[in-house]
Enzyme design. Structure first.
Site, PDB file in Angstrom:
ATOM      1  N   CYS A   1       0.837  -1.208   0.000  1.00 26.34           N
ATOM      2  CA  CYS A   1       0.000   0.000   0.000  1.00 26.34           C
ATOM      3  C   CYS A   1       0.868   1.252   0.000  1.00 26.34           C
ATOM      4  O   CYS A   1       1.381   1.660   1.048  1.00 26.34           O
ATOM      5  CB  CYS A   1      -0.934  -0.001   1.207  1.00 26.34           C
ATOM      6  SG  CYS A   1      -1.968   1.469   1.283  1.00 26.34           S
TER       7      CYS A   1
ATOM      8  N   CYS B   1      -0.409   4.136   2.126  1.00 29.72           N
ATOM      9  CA  CYS B   1      -0.193   3.980   3.571  1.00 29.72           C
ATOM     10  C   CYS B   1       1.267   4.224   3.931  1.00 29.72           C
ATOM     11  O   CYS B   1       1.565   4.871   4.934  1.00 29.72           O
ATOM     12  CB  CYS B   1      -0.526   2.561   4.036  1.00 29.72           C
ATOM     13  SG  CYS B   1      -1.961   1.822   3.287  1.00 29.72           S
ATOM     14  N   ASP B   2       2.178   3.679   3.164  1.00 25.50           N
ATOM     15  CA  ASP B   2       3.574   3.621   3.596  1.00 25.50           C
ATOM     16  C   ASP B   2       4.539   4.500   2.801  1.00 25.50           C
ATOM     17  O   ASP B   2       5.709   4.629   3.176  1.00 25.50           O
ATOM     18  CB  ASP B   2       4.071   2.162   3.524  1.00 25.50           C
ATOM     19  CG  ASP B   2       3.260   1.244   4.435  1.00 25.50           C
ATOM     20  OD1 ASP B   2       2.795   1.730   5.486  1.00 25.50           O
ATOM     21  OD2 ASP B   2       3.074   0.070   4.105  1.00 25.50           O
TER      22      ASP B   2
END
Ligand code: NDP
Length: 307
Positions: free
Chosen positions: A135, A138-139
């Site tokens: 992701c 997200c990261d």
């Protein structure tokens, strides 16, 4: 004798827990089966910095623990276990938990999520959460100014590569064929982003790294030539598998198995069955959008019972 409940929630990511919080507060006395991975996909990520309300960020497992406690505070019966089969042909719906326990429910909220596909490399497993992620939204932030790679050629890969290109120094897009599957518009964005380099007809052989995490990846092209790239982040974007298998005999899904919900609601083709989170969303897939859809599902369920 089967257990009779008013509201059964299957799955325990942000969608399931939010549905549980709302359903419990609406006195639907929800019973939740957490599934194989209590807390869902977020328990495999590290820091979450994009969920409103956590100014300092929070780890995925800690946030899921908070959501579970909040759901339990209002009386959700959270159970460790999985739903192994479902009969949605008539009401009350009949589900089997852990192969043997029969439950009858008036309403069913499906929040079973989706599972990111991985390449299946041993090294990928070794560095998961230490440079390997499924992701970028997200990261990606943790790789600011660094060189990273994205694997895949679909819309997700194109979107994640352009997102990362805005943060990172360089993004390699590793594509196994000589063309992208992504929509033309997304392809154009990729082609017009100068710090994305597409490595056509390349596959990943191994992700390399040390105690600190990923340092590179070994690739092979269609001629068998090996190439090593230096990267600190390796992002998978080769698709997700929606966890809808046990419901597919009854519910309308798209060709890849995502449950189809009525626009602007969580209603499926069966009245009384609602779906929220990633099992019905292949586009946004964020904790906050999943949580929002869980809220919608609980409100839809409450109204359905009231009607
Ligand atoms: P897709 O299934 O569309 O694409 C997967 C990509 O990964 C393909 O390019 C595929 O290659 C590649 N791939 C699969 N397995 C491997 C492997 N083992 N090694 C290397 N490459 C591999 O998945 P997406 O997640 O991109 O998209 C899913 C759906 O969601 C699509 O319908 C998409 O349009 C939609 N979507 C829409 C968005 C939007 O509208 N903004 C954003 C994100 C997704 P190959 O092409 O060779 O099969």
């Amino acid at each position: 004798m089967s257990e009779k409940v008013k509201c059964l929630i299957v799955g325990s990511g942000p969608a399931g827990y939010t549905a549980a919080i709302y359903a419990a507060r609406a006195n639907l006395k929800p019973v939740m089966y957490e599934g194989l991975q209590p807390g869902g996909q977020l328990t495999t990520t590290t820091e979450i910095d994009n969920f409103p309300g956590y100014p300092e960020g929070i780890t995925g497992p800690a946030m899921m623990e908070d959501l579970r406690k909040q759901a339990e505070r209002f009386g959700t019966d959270v159970r460790f276990g999985i739903i192994t089969s479902a009969d949605l042909s008539k009401k009350p719906f009949k589900l089997i938990a852990d192969e043997s326990h029969e439950i009858e429910t008036e309403v069913l909220i499906i929040a079973t999520g989706a599972t990111a596909k991985y390449l299946g490399l041993e090294s990928e497993e070794k560095f998961r959460g230490k440079g390997v992620s499924a992701c970028a939204t997200c990261d990606g932030f943790f790789y600011k100014g660094q060189d990273v790679a994205v694997v895949g050629g679909g819309d997700t890969a194109a979107e994640e590569a352009t997102y990362l290109a805005g943060l990172c120094n360089k993004v390699y897009l590793i594509v196994r064929r000589d063309e992208l599957r992504a929509s033309k518009a997304m392809q154009e964005r990729v082609f017009n982003t100068p710090n994305i380099e597409i490595l056509w007809k390349h596959q990943t052989k191994e992700i390399v790294g040390d105690d600190m995490g990923v340092t590179g990846a070994k690739l092979v092209n269609d001629k068998g030539e090996i190439k090593e790239i230096k990267i600190t982040g390796f992002f998978l974007a080769i698709g997700h598998h929606p966890n809808s298998d046990i419901f597919r005999d009854y519910l309308k899904t798209d060709e890849t198995g995502y449950i189809i919900t009525e626009k602007g609601s969580s209603r499926t083709n069966i009245p009384g069955v609602f779906a929220c989170g990633d099992v019905q969303d292949k586009i946004y897939r964020q904790a906050i959008t999943a949580a929002g859809s869980g809220c919608i599902a609980a409100i839809d369920a409450e109204r359905f019972i009231g009607e």
